[in-house]
Write an enzyme that holds these catalytic residues in place. Structure first.
Site, PDB file in Angstrom:
ATOM      1  N   ASP A 174       1.766   1.105  -9.627  1.00 35.17           N
ATOM      2  CA  ASP A 174       0.419   0.542  -9.513  1.00 35.17           C
ATOM      3  C   ASP A 174       0.402  -0.939  -9.876  1.00 35.17           C
ATOM      4  O   ASP A 174      -0.423  -1.708  -9.367  1.00 35.17           O
ATOM      5  CB  ASP A 174      -0.532   1.317 -10.425  1.00 35.17           C
ATOM      6  N   ARG A 195       2.359 -10.279  -3.068  1.00 30.60           N
ATOM      7  CA  ARG A 195       2.570 -11.729  -3.171  1.00 30.60           C
ATOM      8  C   ARG A 195       3.998 -12.115  -2.788  1.00 30.60           C
ATOM      9  O   ARG A 195       4.234 -13.178  -2.224  1.00 30.60           O
ATOM     10  CB  ARG A 195       2.250 -12.192  -4.597  1.00 30.60           C
ATOM     11  N   ASP A 205      -6.682   4.393  -7.655  1.00 34.10           N
ATOM     12  CA  ASP A 205      -6.949   4.456  -9.096  1.00 34.10           C
ATOM     13  C   ASP A 205      -8.158   5.345  -9.384  1.00 34.10           C
ATOM     14  O   ASP A 205      -8.179   6.088 -10.381  1.00 34.10           O
ATOM     15  CB  ASP A 205      -7.216   3.051  -9.640  1.00 34.10           C
ATOM     16  N   ASP A 216       2.686  -3.089  -6.980  1.00 34.40           N
ATOM     17  CA  ASP A 216       2.232  -3.270  -5.599  1.00 34.40           C
ATOM     18  C   ASP A 216       1.643  -4.662  -5.350  1.00 34.40           C
ATOM     19  O   ASP A 216       1.867  -5.277  -4.305  1.00 34.40           O
ATOM     20  CB  ASP A 216       1.220  -2.187  -5.220  1.00 34.40           C
ATOM     21  N   ASN A 229       0.821  -1.209   0.000  1.00 35.04           N
ATOM     22  CA  ASN A 229       0.000   0.000   0.000  1.00 35.04           C
ATOM     23  C   ASN A 229       0.855   1.259   0.000  1.00 35.04           C
ATOM     24  O   ASN A 229       0.446   2.293  -0.547  1.00 35.04           O
ATOM     25  CB  ASN A 229      -0.929   0.009   1.217  1.00 35.04           C
ATOM     26  N   ASP A 235      -5.717   0.017  -3.473  1.00 37.20           N
ATOM     27  CA  ASP A 235      -5.219   0.162  -4.845  1.00 37.20           C
ATOM     28  C   ASP A 235      -6.285   0.770  -5.749  1.00 37.20           C
ATOM     29  O   ASP A 235      -6.044   1.752  -6.458  1.00 37.20           O
ATOM     30  CB  ASP A 235      -4.778  -1.204  -5.368  1.00 37.20           C
ATOM     31  N   HIS A 236      -7.480   0.174  -5.734  1.00 34.08           N
ATOM     32  CA  HIS A 236      -8.537   0.675  -6.611  1.00 34.08           C
ATOM     33  C   HIS A 236      -9.038   2.041  -6.163  1.00 34.08           C
ATOM     34  O   HIS A 236      -9.482   2.853  -6.992  1.00 34.08           O
ATOM     35  CB  HIS A 236      -9.696  -0.315  -6.658  1.00 34.08           C
TER      36      HIS A 236
END
Length: 775
Positions: A106, A114, A131, A109, A59, A127-128
């Site tokens: 973007d 992972r 965006d 991340d 993040n 994230d979204h």
């Protein structure tokens, strides 16, 4: 603060506890058909992620990427506020680089998540959400790169970015899959935008405003003769967006509804939310008296873009928590009202600008409150941090006691008897629990021998080897071993080794399901016991390091205390930045909001003792501000859980500050006695001493402040008299003042020590005053 909070929704209104439980069903699914991604960018992103340190949270990478775009907008406002230019060549290259870095961060991340094993629903929401905000931010930057200016071309670009993102989010809500087609916005369109920025930097933004027939020689004749190349590009983009994206999203939602035996028609009204948003923006701009004519378009776009970010973020939140599709957000209200007022002609240029500024502040504050509250609830439920990575959890299976080679963990006592909350604060170097005083080093407890020490060291080696495989058993044994080794001061290095390994094991266990509310976890440790042991272990390490004059140990222990209480460590820094009364108010709020209940007397005493221990350590480490904050937190905690200890806390604090030569801070603390403890027998005496001490220190401002606070509750003659004295409203000789002071004080106290204090203070202050008058 409480009055302000009443005007904001609570956390349950944003996302309920039942909805949070659905996060356990979360599974991120995405499909990316892009050839650029498959054959080029995927390899680039896999290389780029290796440049980031493993301690960097995904993040934080996302937020850093967004900051590049925000920086570009700031460049626009500072250098090219008309969005037209032409600006210097480097500015357009900065736009392209910022956009490329945002795209890279973007996409990296998720790989970082992972890579570090920190994937979570919060990551998708964060994230979204970024965006969604970037739809407007990047649109402003791109419009500036194209030289669109304050025009409908800029507005159209923002419309395209927000519309495609809304349909993608709406599609993901119903299908559960983020679908990116062969040509999609985050890849192909963004690549074109970056190249367009570079082109503007090389040839200037004027290349986009030549006639369409010149810019597109093959198909330019298909467009009206008055159209620019930019107009033609927007028209082609609209057709591609409508049929290549929006219709595809609708088809995917229809397929998902058919598969799930749901009505597709029932989902279509959900699109009206975006229709209402875009219609409100269009009506307001079309009838505006100042936005386009007086260059306030960026402010309007930030307002509308933040409202849009809230709209789609609520959809993402509903998708993650399996809540119903959201149909309304309060941040739409300013846009709707602005559209109505402008359409009815009720605005003048001045009133419209004022309304726009107020709307922008309202929308931004409302969005930030929603975002922070939701993030906090996610972090609390998932047991994670938003912008940092907690120590990774190791195996979560129930430890195998039979194969470990150690005693059963259940046979080990891990709870030390809590110290009395009224005990005298310890100096940092004072040995307790896990460190035996050197003066008593030759005294060993019954049953302790050199043979026991060797057994303890052997068990320590075995436990350290088992630490990564089974931290629960390792921590249990190491904690017992540490307490045995601590009886031998010459084994200091072994003790430090055992404790450091115990720390790592405890941190590895701190993210177990039971700490996230999973009652079915079969761990040996309860959440309460684990947190308590982490605190005690860190305290032991801190005491050990204090013997080596390593003051950082005090800070480490304080961080462990924060984890134990459930307080964000950054709260301590925030509390330091306030004055004493603000510190006290915030401390009360922090304690009132502790996530832990502390219903057991044992836990209450443990917390009180830990707060006192940490406060004393900070004061001894010469961090008076942090020590004061911790004492205030202890005072607030005691008021709530054990009131009889609260006054003792303030009295101890005042005494300790005076001994440290921090009289001005001790005098200031008397305000807390006036506020909370005037029913204590010696409270009036404490105030009298604080006032006299302030006068002796020539701190007349502090003396007046204390008297004003005191007079708000009491009206004794002596306080009024000294108030006039401090204010220098009474000019008389020293003898009269002293006699008057004795008379006034005798109405309340019969304490010769107080008489002496007053006599000394008045004689000194008025003596100096009279000398100045004579001179």
């Amino acid at each position: 603060m409480d009055k302000i909070r009443r005007y904001f929704p609570s956390g349950d209104e944003y996302v309920t506890e039942d909805a949070l439980k659905n996060l356990r069903n979360y599974k991120y699914r995405a499909v990316d058909k892009s050839f650029l991604t498959k054959y080029l960018y995927r390899h680039y992103w896999e290389w780029a992620v290796t440049l980031f340190p493993r301690w960097m949270a995904p993040n934080l990478i996302t937020l850093t990427g967004l900051s590049f775009e925000v920086f570009d907008v700031l460049l626009v406002l500072l250098i090219m506020p008309d969005l037209e230019g032409p600006g210097p060549s480097w500015l357009y290259f900065a736009f392209g680089i910022g956009m490329w870095l945002y795209s890279t961060f973007d996409n990296v991340d998720g790989k970082q998540a992972r890579r570090t094993g920190t994937s979570s629903p919060l990551g998708e929401l964060f994230d979204h959400g970024c965006d969604a905000l970037n739809c407007t931010i990047a649109g402003i930057v791109e419009a500036s790169a194209f030289g669109c200016g304050i025009s409908w071309q800029t507005i159209t670009i923002i419309f395209f970015t927000t519309m495609t993102f809304f349909f993608s989010t709406w599609e993901e809500y119903h299908t559960g899959v983020l679908y990116l087609g062969y040509i999609n916005g985050p890849t192909e369109i963004l690549t074109f935008a970056v190249l367009a920025c570079f082109a503007s930097g090389i040839w200037g933004p004027g290349i986009w405003h030549v006639p369409a027939s010149q810019g597109l020689p093959l198909i330019g004749s298909l467009f009206p003769a008055t159209w620019e190349l930019m107009d033609a590009m927007l028209a082609v983009t609209f057709v591609a967006m409508l049929f290549g994206h929006c219709m595809v999203c609708c088809w995917n939602v229809y397929s998902a509804c058919k598969e799930q035996n749901r009505s597709f028609l029932a989902t279509l009204p959900q699109i009206t939310q975006y229709v209402a948003f875009s219609a409100s923006c269009y009506i307001w701009l079309r009838n505006s008296t100042t936005i386009l004519t007086n260059n306030h378009l960026v402010l309007f776009l930030i307002t509308a873009g933040t409202a849009f970010g809230r709209i789609v973020s609520k959809i993402i939140l509903a998708h993650l928590t399996e809540m119903p599709f959201p149909s309304y957000t309060v941040q739409m209200v300013p846009l709707a009202v602005g559209a109505a007022f402008s359409w009815l002609g009720l605005f003048t240029p001045r009133t419209e600008l004022a309304f726009l500024v107020i709307s922008a502040m309202f929308v931004v504050v409302a969005y930030l409150h929603w975002a922070l509250v939701v993030i906090e609830r996610f972090c609390e439920f998932l047991g994670i941090n938003c912008l940092s990575i907690r120590p990774p959890a190791s195996g979560q299976s129930t430890p195998n006691r039979q194969s470990s080679g150690f005693l059963s963990p259940n046979s080990v006592s891990l709870v030390t008897a809590p110290l009395s909350p009224t005990s005298v604060p310890k100096s940092p170097g004072k040995p307790t629990d896990l460190w035996i005083s050197p003066t008593k080093s030759k005294q060993k407890s019954k049953g302790t021998s050199e043979g026991n020490l060797q057994d303890a060291l052997v068990n320590m080696k075995k436990a350290q080897k088992l630490a990564k495989k089974d931290p629960a058993v390792a921590a249990t044994v190491l904690w017992k071993v540490s307490r045995d080794i601590a009886r031998y001061p010459k084994q200091k290095s072994n003790l430090e080794s055992a404790l450091s390994t115990t720390q790592r094991c405890l941190y590895d266990m701190a993210d177990l399901p039971e700490l996230r509310g999973d009652k079915e976890s079969g761990s040996l440790w309860s959440a309460r016991l684990l947190l308590k042991t982490i605190l005690e272990c860190d305290l032991a390490v801190a005491r050990l390091l204090w013997l080596d004059n390593k003051q950082q140990a005090a800070r480490n222990y304080m961080d462990a205390l924060a984890r134990y209480l459930g307080i964000e460590p950054k709260i301590f820094d925030k509390l330091k930045a306030c004055n004493l009364e603000s510190k006290d108010r915030m401390a009360q709020e922090v304690i009132a909001g502790l996530p832990r209940k502390f219903s057991k007397q044992e836990d209450i005493l443990q917390a009180l003792n830990a707060l006192e221990e940490a406060a004393s350590a900070q004061l001894a480490a010469q961090d008076s501000e942090r020590g004061l904050v911790l004492y205030l937190l202890r005072h607030a905690f005691a008021q709530k859980k054990q009131p009889e200890v609260a006054y003792q806390t303030i009295a101890s604090l005042i005494s300790m500050l005076q001994k440290m030569g921090l009289g001005y801070m001790a005098n200031a603390c008397a305000v807390l006695i006036i506020k909370y403890h005037m029913d204590e027998p010696d409270a009036h005496m404490q105030i009298a001493h604080a006032v006299v001490n302030s006068i002796e220190d020539a701190d007349l401002v502090q003396a007046r402040h204390l008297l004003e606070k005191y007079n708000s509750q009491f009206t004794e003659p002596w306080s009024q008299f000294i108030d006039m004295f401090v204010s220098k409203l009474v000019i008389a000789d020293v003898e009269w003042m002293c006699n008057c002071a004795y008379t006034e004080w005798s109405h309340i106290y019969q304490d010769r020590d107080v008489y002496k204090l007053i006599d000394t203070a008045i004689a000194k202050q008025l003596g100096d005053f009279c000398i100045q008058e004579v001179l």
